[in-house]
Design a protein around this motif. Structure first.
Motif, PDB file in Angstrom:
ATOM      1  N   ALA A  17      54.620  43.658  45.042  1.00 51.85           N
ATOM      2  CA  ALA A  17      53.939  44.844  44.521  1.00 51.85           C
ATOM      3  C   ALA A  17      54.100  44.944  43.003  1.00 51.85           C
ATOM      4  O   ALA A  17      53.155  45.299  42.287  1.00 51.85           O
ATOM      5  CB  ALA A  17      54.499  46.092  45.202  1.00 51.85           C
ATOM      6  N   ILE A  18      55.300  44.623  42.509  1.00 53.96           N
ATOM      7  CA  ILE A  18      55.529  44.645  41.057  1.00 53.96           C
ATOM      8  C   ILE A  18      54.650  43.617  40.363  1.00 53.96           C
ATOM      9  O   ILE A  18      54.039  43.884  39.327  1.00 53.96           O
ATOM     10  CB  ILE A  18      57.020  44.392  40.755  1.00 53.96           C
ATOM     11  N   ARG A  19      54.564  42.435  40.964  1.00 55.81           N
ATOM     12  CA  ARG A  19      53.744  41.381  40.361  1.00 55.81           C
ATOM     13  C   ARG A  19      52.264  41.762  40.403  1.00 55.81           C
ATOM     14  O   ARG A  19      51.509  41.454  39.478  1.00 55.81           O
ATOM     15  CB  ARG A  19      53.998  40.060  41.090  1.00 55.81           C
ATOM     16  N   SER A  20      51.837  42.447  41.439  1.00 57.85           N
ATOM     17  CA  SER A  20      50.443  42.903  41.522  1.00 57.85           C
ATOM     18  C   SER A  20      50.122  43.892  40.410  1.00 57.85           C
ATOM     19  O   SER A  20      49.036  43.842  39.807  1.00 57.85           O
ATOM     20  CB  SER A  20      50.184  43.548  42.889  1.00 57.85           C
ATOM     21  N   ARG A  21      51.064  44.789  40.110  1.00 63.93           N
ATOM     22  CA  ARG A  21      50.853  45.728  39.005  1.00 63.93           C
ATOM     23  C   ARG A  21      50.787  44.995  37.671  1.00 63.93           C
ATOM     24  O   ARG A  21      50.013  45.380  36.775  1.00 63.93           O
ATOM     25  CB  ARG A  21      51.979  46.767  38.992  1.00 63.93           C
ATOM     26  N   ALA A  22      51.578  43.930  37.529  1.00 63.34           N
ATOM     27  CA  ALA A  22      51.529  43.133  36.302  1.00 63.34           C
ATOM     28  C   ALA A  22      50.158  42.474  36.152  1.00 63.34           C
ATOM     29  O   ALA A  22      49.591  42.427  35.052  1.00 63.34           O
ATOM     30  CB  ALA A  22      52.632  42.074  36.317  1.00 63.34           C
ATOM     31  N   TYR A  23      49.611  41.976  37.252  1.00 64.35           N
ATOM     32  CA  TYR A  23      48.269  41.391  37.231  1.00 64.35           C
ATOM     33  C   TYR A  23      47.244  42.422  36.772  1.00 64.35           C
ATOM     34  O   TYR A  23      46.390  42.144  35.917  1.00 64.35           O
ATOM     35  CB  TYR A  23      47.898  40.884  38.625  1.00 64.35           C
ATOM     36  N   GLU A  24      47.311  43.603  37.350  1.00 66.81           N
ATOM     37  CA  GLU A  24      46.326  44.659  37.031  1.00 66.81           C
ATOM     38  C   GLU A  24      46.445  45.088  35.572  1.00 66.81           C
ATOM     39  O   GLU A  24      45.424  45.314  34.899  1.00 66.81           O
ATOM     40  CB  GLU A  24      46.555  45.854  37.956  1.00 66.81           C
ATOM     41  N   TYR A  25      47.654  45.187  35.069  1.00 66.26           N
ATOM     42  CA  TYR A  25      47.864  45.604  33.684  1.00 66.26           C
ATOM     43  C   TYR A  25      47.310  44.562  32.715  1.00 66.26           C
ATOM     44  O   TYR A  25      46.629  44.903  31.731  1.00 66.26           O
ATOM     45  CB  TYR A  25      49.358  45.841  33.454  1.00 66.26           C
ATOM     46  N   CYS A  26      47.586  43.291  32.971  1.00 65.04           N
ATOM     47  CA  CYS A  26      47.076  42.226  32.094  1.00 65.04           C
ATOM     48  C   CYS A  26      45.552  42.159  32.145  1.00 65.04           C
ATOM     49  O   CYS A  26      44.902  41.923  31.115  1.00 65.04           O
ATOM     50  CB  CYS A  26      47.668  40.879  32.518  1.00 65.04           C
ATOM     51  N   LEU A  27      44.996  42.365  33.312  1.00 63.49           N
ATOM     52  CA  LEU A  27      43.539  42.338  33.450  1.00 63.49           C
ATOM     53  C   LEU A  27      42.907  43.479  32.663  1.00 63.49           C
ATOM     54  O   LEU A  27      41.869  43.304  32.001  1.00 63.49           O
ATOM     55  CB  LEU A  27      43.159  42.441  34.932  1.00 63.49           C
ATOM     56  N   LEU A  78      45.328  35.472  29.049  1.00 65.35           N
ATOM     57  CA  LEU A  78      44.055  36.126  28.739  1.00 65.35           C
ATOM     58  C   LEU A  78      44.280  37.427  27.978  1.00 65.35           C
ATOM     59  O   LEU A  78      43.530  37.757  27.057  1.00 65.35           O
ATOM     60  CB  LEU A  78      43.275  36.395  30.022  1.00 65.35           C
ATOM     61  N   ALA A  79      45.315  38.174  28.358  1.00 68.82           N
ATOM     62  CA  ALA A  79      45.603  39.434  27.681  1.00 68.82           C
ATOM     63  C   ALA A  79      45.948  39.202  26.210  1.00 68.82           C
ATOM     64  O   ALA A  79      45.558  39.985  25.343  1.00 68.82           O
ATOM     65  CB  ALA A  79      46.747  40.165  28.384  1.00 68.82           C
ATOM     66  N   LYS A  80      46.660  38.127  25.912  1.00 69.78           N
ATOM     67  CA  LYS A  80      47.077  37.855  24.539  1.00 69.78           C
ATOM     68  C   LYS A  80      46.020  37.118  23.728  1.00 69.78           C
ATOM     69  O   LYS A  80      45.799  37.438  22.555  1.00 69.78           O
ATOM     70  CB  LYS A  80      48.369  37.027  24.542  1.00 69.78           C
ATOM     71  N   PHE A  81      45.397  36.112  24.340  1.00 70.40           N
ATOM     72  CA  PHE A  81      44.564  35.194  23.563  1.00 70.40           C
ATOM     73  C   PHE A  81      43.077  35.269  23.866  1.00 70.40           C
ATOM     74  O   PHE A  81      42.271  34.689  23.140  1.00 70.40           O
ATOM     75  CB  PHE A  81      45.049  33.753  23.781  1.00 70.40           C
ATOM     76  N   GLY A  82      42.702  35.987  24.933  1.00 65.33           N
ATOM     77  CA  GLY A  82      41.304  36.063  25.287  1.00 65.33           C
ATOM     78  C   GLY A  82      40.740  34.709  25.715  1.00 65.33           C
ATOM     79  O   GLY A  82      41.472  33.732  25.882  1.00 65.33           O
ATOM     80  N   PRO A 103      56.251  46.603  34.541  1.00 63.45           N
ATOM     81  CA  PRO A 103      55.555  46.865  35.798  1.00 63.45           C
ATOM     82  C   PRO A 103      56.463  47.451  36.880  1.00 63.45           C
ATOM     83  O   PRO A 103      55.973  47.986  37.876  1.00 63.45           O
ATOM     84  CB  PRO A 103      55.032  45.482  36.209  1.00 63.45           C
ATOM     85  N   THR A 104      57.762  47.372  36.681  1.00 68.70           N
ATOM     86  CA  THR A 104      58.694  47.935  37.658  1.00 68.70           C
ATOM     87  C   THR A 104      58.793  49.448  37.505  1.00 68.70           C
ATOM     88  O   THR A 104      58.744  50.202  38.489  1.00 68.70           O
ATOM     89  CB  THR A 104      60.094  47.312  37.499  1.00 68.70           C
ATOM     90  N   THR A 105      58.900  49.919  36.245  1.00 68.81           N
ATOM     91  CA  THR A 105      59.078  51.348  35.996  1.00 68.81           C
ATOM     92  C   THR A 105      57.785  52.052  35.590  1.00 68.81           C
ATOM     93  O   THR A 105      57.690  53.276  35.694  1.00 68.81           O
ATOM     94  CB  THR A 105      60.121  51.547  34.885  1.00 68.81           C
ATOM     95  N   GLY A 106      56.838  51.280  35.074  1.00 61.13           N
ATOM     96  CA  GLY A 106      55.583  51.877  34.624  1.00 61.13           C
ATOM     97  C   GLY A 106      55.657  52.505  33.252  1.00 61.13           C
ATOM     98  O   GLY A 106      54.717  53.167  32.817  1.00 61.13           O
ATOM     99  N   VAL A 107      56.744  52.300  32.529  1.00 66.75           N
ATOM    100  CA  VAL A 107      56.885  52.845  31.183  1.00 66.75           C
ATOM    101  C   VAL A 107      56.937  51.692  30.185  1.00 66.75           C
ATOM    102  O   VAL A 107      57.084  50.524  30.555  1.00 66.75           O
ATOM    103  CB  VAL A 107      58.159  53.714  31.055  1.00 66.75           C
ATOM    104  N   PHE A 162      57.859  40.888  25.663  1.00 69.67           N
ATOM    105  CA  PHE A 162      56.552  40.462  25.175  1.00 69.67           C
ATOM    106  C   PHE A 162      55.726  39.777  26.260  1.00 69.67           C
ATOM    107  O   PHE A 162      54.676  39.205  25.969  1.00 69.67           O
ATOM    108  CB  PHE A 162      56.717  39.500  23.995  1.00 69.67           C
ATOM    109  N   SER A 163      56.189  39.840  27.495  1.00 68.99           N
ATOM    110  CA  SER A 163      55.479  39.176  28.582  1.00 68.99           C
ATOM    111  C   SER A 163      55.794  39.868  29.903  1.00 68.99           C
ATOM    112  O   SER A 163      56.721  40.675  29.991  1.00 68.99           O
ATOM    113  CB  SER A 163      55.884  37.692  28.654  1.00 68.99           C
ATOM    114  N   VAL A 164      54.995  39.564  30.923  1.00 74.19           N
ATOM    115  CA  VAL A 164      55.244  40.010  32.286  1.00 74.19           C
ATOM    116  C   VAL A 164      54.982  38.831  33.215  1.00 74.19           C
ATOM    117  O   VAL A 164      54.437  37.800  32.797  1.00 74.19           O
ATOM    118  CB  VAL A 164      54.340  41.203  32.685  1.00 74.19           C
ATOM    119  N   ASP A 165      55.366  38.977  34.478  1.00 71.81           N
ATOM    120  CA  ASP A 165      55.227  37.876  35.436  1.00 71.81           C
ATOM    121  C   ASP A 165      53.797  37.793  35.954  1.00 71.81           C
ATOM    122  O   ASP A 165      53.492  38.195  37.083  1.00 71.81           O
ATOM    123  CB  ASP A 165      56.208  38.063  36.597  1.00 71.81           C
ATOM    124  N   SER A 166      52.932  37.250  35.131  1.00 70.50           N
ATOM    125  CA  SER A 166      51.533  37.064  35.526  1.00 70.50           C
ATOM    126  C   SER A 166      50.900  36.011  34.628  1.00 70.50           C
ATOM    127  O   SER A 166      51.084  36.048  33.401  1.00 70.50           O
ATOM    128  CB  SER A 166      50.751  38.377  35.417  1.00 70.50           C
TER     129      SER A 166
END
Length: 416
Positions: A250-260, A298-302, A280-284, A289-293
């Motif tokens: 679930a945490i990794r899924s939130r990381a995916y959504e945030y990067c997207l 794409l989020a950094k470099f497009g 992505p664990t706490t939402g704050v 400088f990175s997350v597990d996704s």
């Protein structure tokens, strides 16, 4: 900053020595890797740096902290190419195994303590010497390639490979299961120095049995003896109930959504480097400088940056994976194939290039293949066979530097 200064000086020295790159057939075959390494450095300095700092408002220090792992990939390629002429195959293999052993120990010690399985104090991730799954991939692959791709099974190398994988699994890290992809990477025809299918099946059965027997024995030394059994049982539960049913999933899924979401804000260029991500664990707001996704790229470099990065990586890895023109296949090629298979399997679980161990792995892969090529004598043409007792120009020069004796590592004042 001292560390970056040392790396920078080392790269400049190596560049001056590599001016005669075309004189050596072994080094010439790795020229695309050289271009890929230079390409990553130039892309970071000429494009990502001004975009991140001048356009996106990141500080120079934050950009350096964030982009260092990418720059180090290019630096590792250049330094490794320079070391090929003074490094034997045996020495290159020893270096790979030593780095793998250090990575395995650091990773196991960090996560066993962090999960409270022993009474030791948790080790901070930044304090761990080389707590990196990525730094372990080449050692695992080399061990299984040496064990299974030779004339017969080498059980000593096989035991080393199983031990490396076990050091990951004993922490309860379920991501370690993807290390099985190494067997897919090294399978193939013996004429290409790869492992036949029958040996792969044998290795899978014996390795699984050994790990299955070792896990409960090791668990007896943990404060929670059922921890490992519960962790691996949860893999099947996640498959049945979906990724969202598992806390880590679930945490990794939130990381995916945030990067997207970040990528959609700037499809072509991304938001650059030097800016922290939401935890992505706490939402704050976090400090990393990175997350597990893998969508971090794409989020950094497009799109544009990812195309440039992918092109450079292809240039680096292709000459390591294929047979060099006028040379024979080597076990090093097989080892790098297995390493790449693991890295691809790890991709859904995070951004491997943001791992400090990735640059080390790339540098060792270049050194491993280059040292193997340096010990061969290239064919004059496709119609003329090589003499089995002939020596390569690089190896001959190394011997002359030692009075005719074979050397493992020789500080060279000049290069072939």
């Amino acid at each position: 900053m001292f560390y970056f200064a040392v790396v920078g000086v080392s790269v400049l020295v190596s560049l001056t020595k590599l001016r005669g790159l075309s004189e050596s057939p072994a080094l010439r075959s790795l020229f695309p890797a050289y271009m890929g390494g230079i390409g990553i450095i130039l892309w970071q300095v000429l494009i990502v740096l001004p975009y991140s700092v001048a356009v996106q408002g990141a500080s120079l220090s934050n950009w350096l902290r964030d982009g260092a792992t990418y720059i180090l990939v290019g630096c590792a390629v250049i330094i490794a190419l320079d070391a090929i002429g003074t490094t034997s195959v045996r020495t290159s293999r020893i270096l790979v195994v030593l780095v793998g052993a250090l990575a395995a120990y650091s990773f196991a010690a960090r996560w066993i303590a962090a999960r409270g399985l022993v009474s030791a104090q948790p080790v901070d991730g930044d304090a761990a010497l080389l707590s990196s799954l990525t730094a372990l991939t080449l050692a695992v692959s080399l061990s299984f390639a040496m064990a299974l791709a030779g004339s017969r099974i080498n059980w000593a190398w096989f035991a080393a490979g199983v031990a490396f994988v076990f050091a990951v699994l004993v922490t309860g890290t379920r991501t370690g299961v993807v290390f099985a992809a190494v067997l897919i990477g090294i399978v193939g025809a013996r004429s290409k120095r790869r492992a036949p299918v029958r040996r792969i099946v044998t290795a899978a059965v014996v390795g699984l049995a050994a790990i299955a027997a070792a896990v409960p024995l090791t668990a007896q030394f943990f404060q929670n003896e059922d921890f490992l059994a519960q962790r691996f049982a949860s893999i099947w539960q996640t498959v049945q109930n979906g990724v969202g049913s598992d806390q880590s999933g679930a945490i990794r899924s939130r990381a995916y959504e945030y990067c997207l979401m970040l990528w959609r804000q700037n499809l072509l260029m991304g938001r650059g480097e030097g800016q922290t991500f939401i935890n992505p664990t706490t939402g704050v707001a976090g400090t990393d400088f990175s997350v597990d996704s893998p969508l971090v790229y794409l989020a950094k470099f497009g799109i544009i940056g990812c195309v440039i990065l992918l092109t450079c990586l292809v240039l680096i890895f292709v000459p390591l994976l294929r047979r060099a023109p006028r040379f024979e296949w080597t076990l090093a090629n097989t080892a790098v194939r297995g390493c790449v298979a693991i890295l691809v399997a790890l991709l859904p679980f995070g951004a491997s290039l943001e791992d400090k161990g990735f640059a080390i792995t790339v540098g060792l892969a270049v050194l491993l293949v280059g040292a193997a090529l340096a010990e061969q004598t290239p064919e004059v043409s496709g119609l003329l066979p090589r003499g089995k007792t002939s020596k390569s120009p690089l190896r001959e020069k190394r011997k002359r530097g030692q009075g005719g004796r074979e050397a493992t590592t020789v500080p060279a004042a000049r290069r072939a």
